[in-house]
Scaffold this active site. Structure first.
Site, PDB file in Angstrom:
ATOM      1  N   ASP A  36       0.711  -1.005  -0.058  1.00  0.00           N
ATOM      2  CA  ASP A  36      -0.097  -0.037   0.183  1.00  0.00           C
ATOM      3  C   ASP A  36       0.718   1.471   0.095  1.00  0.00           C
ATOM      4  O   ASP A  36       0.250   2.233  -0.127  1.00  0.00           O
ATOM      5  CB  ASP A  36      -0.940   0.000   0.901  1.00  0.00           C
ATOM      6  CG  ASP A  36      -2.210  -0.289   0.692  1.00  0.00           C
ATOM      7  OD1 ASP A  36      -2.592  -0.815  -0.359  1.00  0.00           O
ATOM      8  OD2 ASP A  36      -3.195  -0.307   1.516  1.00  0.00           O
ATOM      9  N   ASP A 279     -11.803  38.055 -32.478  1.00  0.00           N
ATOM     10  CA  ASP A 279     -11.166  36.792 -32.546  1.00  0.00           C
ATOM     11  C   ASP A 279     -11.662  35.844 -31.848  1.00  0.00           C
ATOM     12  O   ASP A 279     -11.732  34.532 -32.346  1.00  0.00           O
ATOM     13  CB  ASP A 279      -9.676  36.902 -32.138  1.00  0.00           C
ATOM     14  CG  ASP A 279      -8.916  35.484 -32.706  1.00  0.00           C
ATOM     15  OD1 ASP A 279      -8.845  35.254 -33.763  1.00  0.00           O
ATOM     16  OD2 ASP A 279      -8.665  34.791 -31.812  1.00  0.00           O
ATOM     17  N   GLY A 414      -9.356  30.316 -35.400  1.00  0.00           N
ATOM     18  CA  GLY A 414     -10.417  30.697 -36.250  1.00  0.00           C
ATOM     19  C   GLY A 414     -10.130  30.730 -37.869  1.00  0.00           C
ATOM     20  O   GLY A 414     -11.026  30.307 -38.617  1.00  0.00           O
ATOM     21  N   LEU A 415      -9.040  31.303 -38.189  1.00  0.00           N
ATOM     22  CA  LEU A 415      -8.746  31.371 -39.689  1.00  0.00           C
ATOM     23  C   LEU A 415      -8.544  30.094 -40.063  1.00  0.00           C
ATOM     24  O   LEU A 415      -9.053  30.016 -41.315  1.00  0.00           O
ATOM     25  CB  LEU A 415      -7.362  32.246 -39.581  1.00  0.00           C
ATOM     26  CG  LEU A 415      -6.823  32.400 -41.256  1.00  0.00           C
ATOM     27  CD1 LEU A 415      -7.950  32.999 -42.008  1.00  0.00           C
ATOM     28  CD2 LEU A 415      -5.459  33.252 -41.272  1.00  0.00           C
TER      29      LEU A 415
HETATM   30  S1  SF4 Z   1      -7.339  -2.832  -2.328  1.00  0.00           S
HETATM   31 FE1  SF4 Z   1      -6.915  -1.406  -0.581  1.00  0.00          FE
HETATM   32  S2  SF4 Z   1      -5.757  -2.276   0.881  1.00  0.00           S
HETATM   33 FE2  SF4 Z   1      -5.822  -3.782  -0.940  1.00  0.00          FE
HETATM   34  S3  SF4 Z   1      -3.812  -2.867  -1.998  1.00  0.00           S
HETATM   35 FE3  SF4 Z   1      -5.644  -1.727  -2.995  1.00  0.00          FE
HETATM   36  S4  SF4 Z   1      -5.699   0.242  -1.563  1.00  0.00           S
HETATM   37 FE4  SF4 Z   1      -4.395  -1.339  -0.766  1.00  0.00          FE
END
Ligand code: SF4
Length: 523
Positions: A36, A279, A414-415
Site C-alpha cells: 500500500d 477573434d 479561427g482562420l
Molecule cells: S485494495 Fe485497498 S488495501 Fe488492497 S492494495 Fe488496494 S488500496 Fe491497498
C-alpha cells in the site's frame, strides 16, 4: 462487484494521507497490507514533494494474518509516536485492514501515547478519496478546535480562515495566492489556511476568525459546517473560479466582513476582453462537454456559458456527495446531469453529445484523444503535468486568464477553421490533421487518424458497433458528401443520419438520406 479499469478517486485512506501530507506535525498510522506504500508516489512523483508523506504503514503480509495483526499495529503506532513525535497521531485502516477489524482507534487508546490519537472510520467499500479527506479534516478540526464557543472581538469579523486547499488538489497551491490577493484588496485578514500548510496549533486558532471561506467544498464542506454550528462562524461558499464567480465571491466576502467590495471589483482580468474581442467570435456556440469534481465542473459550466459563449452540451460529476448541486447547474443549461464514477458511461455520453471541446479530468483527456476532440483538463484526477512549475491558478483574476488560454488553446484557430471549410483538399492543412498550432508538439499522425482513416470512434463504442447485428452502409457518394461537412461537426452529422436511417429502415445511406436527416434535425 463492479468492473473498473479507471477510477476517478482512490480509496478513502488516500484522502486521509492527503490531509496528513498537507499539514505540519500530523502523522498517520495506517493499518495496511504490504504494497500500500504505492500511495507515496502520488505525492513524491505527481506532486513532486521533496519528502515522504507522514505515514507509517503496518505493511502486514499474508503470513501475519494467522498471527496477531493487532500487535503489529500497536508496535507501528508506538514506533511512529517515538520516531516522529507528532502533535497529533491519526490512526486508520485501508480496505484490506478494514476486513480484519483490528480497531485502530481502540488499540491506539490502550498505548498511553504522549500525543492525542484521532481515530478515522474510513468505509472503503462505500466511500472514496475526497470523502476520506473531508472526514479526516473534519475529525482533526473537531479534535483541535474544541467545542466550546469563544468570544470574539468585533474586529474578528474582518478576519477569515481559508478552508479546503490540500495536497494533491488541482492547482490548490496557486489558487491560495490568488484568493489572498483578493482578500488583501478587500482589507480582510487571513487567520488560518487549512489543511495545506497548517499545524494542529493552527487548527486550534480556527474559531478566532469571524468567518470561513470554503474554497473546496469536497474537502472542507463538513468541517466548515461544523464550525458554523459550533463556533457560529459564517460561511462564504462561492468558489471564485471564473470572472462572474470571482465577482460574486468578492461581493459575498465584503458583505460578511462588512467592507467595501469596490477595490477588489475594480481590479481587472483579461478573460472578459479577450472573449469579447473579435477573434473570439468563432468560439460562440461551440459545443462543450464538462466532467470533473462537482466544484470545478459547476464553475467550468458557468464560464463556458456566460463568459466564453460556448454551448454546454453535457455536464457531469463523479462527486456523488455534491450531485444535487450539479443537477441544479445542469438544469440551467438545459442538459441532464451525468452523475457517475464509471468512465465508460462518461465516454458514451461524450460520444452521444458530439462536443467540439471536452473539459474534464485526465480520463476525459484519454477519451477525447481517441475521439479526436479538443480537450482541456479542469479537475482532478490529473497527471504530473497538471502540477506545473509555473504559476497557474484557476481561481481569481489570474485564474480567469489561465483558463481562457488553456481552454482555447486546444481548439483550431479561427482562420484555419475557416480556410479548412473552403479548401479541404490541401495536402498539408486538410481537415484530417490536427490543428496546425498543435503540430509542433504532436507530430503528424500522432493522436490523429491517417488521411484516409476512419471517422474517430471510441473503442468502447467500436465494440458495441461491431456487436450490432446489421451494420449500416454508406454509399460512396454519401460518404464523400459527408466529408464536405466541417470535421468538428461531422461526427454529429454522421450519428444523426444513422439514427434517422435506422428509424426509417433505410440502408444503405445515400446522399438523399443525408439531406433528409439534415432537414429533419434542422426543423
Ligand atoms: S485494495 Fe485497498 S488495501 Fe488492497 S492494495 Fe488496494 S488500496 Fe491497498
Amino acid at each position: 462487484m463492479e468492473l473498473a479499469t479507471w477510477t476517478y478517486e482512490g480509496p478513502p485512506h488516500v484522502g486521509a494521507i492527503r490531509i496528513a501530507a498537507s499539514m505540519d506535525g500530523i502523522h498517520l498510522v495506517l493499518h495496511a497490507p504490504q504494497g500500500d506504500t504505492y500511495a507515496d508516489l502520488l505525492f513524491t512523483m505527481i506532486e513532486r514533494r521533496k519528502t515522504r508523506p507522514p505515514v507509517t504503514y503496518t505493511t502486514f503480509q499474508a503470513r501475519d494474518l494467522s498471527g496477531d495483526t493487532a500487535e503489529i499495529f500497536k508496535t507501528a503506532c508506538t514506533d511512529a509516536a517515538e520516531r516522529f513525535s507528532p502533535d497529533v497521531l491519526l490512526v486508520g485502516a485501508s480496505c484490506t485492514a478494514e476486513l480484519i477489524q483490528d480497531d485502530p482507534g481502540g488499540l491506539a487508546k490502550t498505548l498511553g501515547l504522549a500525543m492525542p490519537a484521532v481515530p478515522l472510520e474510513l468505509p472503503s467499500y462505500q466511500k472514496k478519496e475526497n470523502w476520506g479527506a473531508a472526514e479526516t479534516f473534519y475529525r482533526l478540526v473537531r479534535a483541535c478546535a474544541g467545542s466550546e464557543r469563544r468570544d470574539r472581538p468585533e474586529s474578528a469579523q474582518r478576519v477569515c480562515n481559508i478552508l479546503g486547499p490540500s495536497s494533491l488538489g488541482f492547482r490548490n497551491r496557486d489558487d491560495i495566492e490568488e484568493v489572498k490577493k483578493l482578500l488583501d484588496l478587500l482589507g480582510v485578514e487571513v487567520n488560518v489556511i487549512a489543511p495545506l500548510g497548517a499545524s494542529a496549533r493552527d487548527l486550534m486558532r480556527l474559531p478566532d476568525a469571524g468567518f470561513n471561506i470554503v474554497l473546496y467544498p469536497e474537502i472542507a464542506g463538513s468541517a466548515a459546517k461544523w464550525l458554523a454550528r459550533i463556533h457560529g462562524q459564517e460561511l462564504v461558499t462561492i468558489v471564485p473560479i471564473g470572472v462572474g464567480a470571482t465577482r460574486d465571491f468578492i461581493a459575498d466576502v465584503a458583505r460578511v466582513a462588512g467592507v467595501d467590495p469596490q477595490p477588489a471589483l475594480a481590479a481587472g482580468e483579461r478573460l472578459s476582453w479577450y472573449s469579447r474581442s473579435i477573434d473570439s467570435n468563432y468560439l460562440t456556440g461551440k459545443r462543450v462537454f464538462i466532467f470533473g469534481d462537482a466544484t470545478h465542473a459547476i464553475a467550468a459550466a458557468r464560464i463556458a456559458d456566460e463568459e466564453l459563449g460556448f454551448k454546454v452540451c453535457g455536464l457531469g460529476t463523479y462527486t456523488r456527495e455534491l450531485a444535487r448541486d450539479v443537477r441544479i447547474a445542469a438544469a440551467q443549461y438545459g442538459v441532464e446531469a451525468l452523475i457517475t464514477d464509471d468512465h465508460l458511461a462518461v465516454e458514451d455520453a461524450i460520444f452521444a453529445a458530439q462536443p467540439e471541446l471536452v473539459l474534464g479530468t485526465q480520463m476525459e483527456r484519454h477519451v477525447a484523444k481517441r475521439l479526436r476532440i479538443a480537450c482541456a483538463v479542469i479537475s482532478s484526477p490529473v497527471h504530473v503535468q497538471d502540477f506545473p512549475a509555473r504559476y497557474s491558478p484557476q481561481m481569481g483574476l489570474e485564474g480567469a486568464n489561465v483558463i481562457f488560454d488553456s481552454w482555447v488553446h486546444p481548439l483550431m484557430m479561427g482562420l484555419e477553421e475557416h480556410l479548412l471549410q473552403m479548401f479541404r483538399d490541401d495536402f498539408e492543412f486538410n481537415d484530417e490533421t490536427q490543428a496546425s498550432h498543435l503540430a509542433a508538439v504532436a507530430p503528424k499522425g500522432y493522436g490523429t487518424a491517417a488521411v484516409d482513416g476512419p471517422e474517430p470512434v471510441s473503442t468502447h463504442q467500436d465494440i458495441k458497433l461491431q456487436a450490432a447485428p446489421e451494420a449500416l452502409a454508406w454509399t460512396e457518394a454519401a460518404e464523400k458528401e459527408l466529408k464536405k461537412i466541417p470535421f468538428f461537426v461531422r461526427g454529429k452529422a454522421r450519428r444523426n443520419t444513422e439514427s434517422f436511417a435506422v428509424e426509417r429502415g433505410v440502408n444503405p445511406i445515400t446522399i438523399e438520406t443525408l439531406y433528409d436527416a439534415k432537414a429533419h434535425f434542422g426543423r
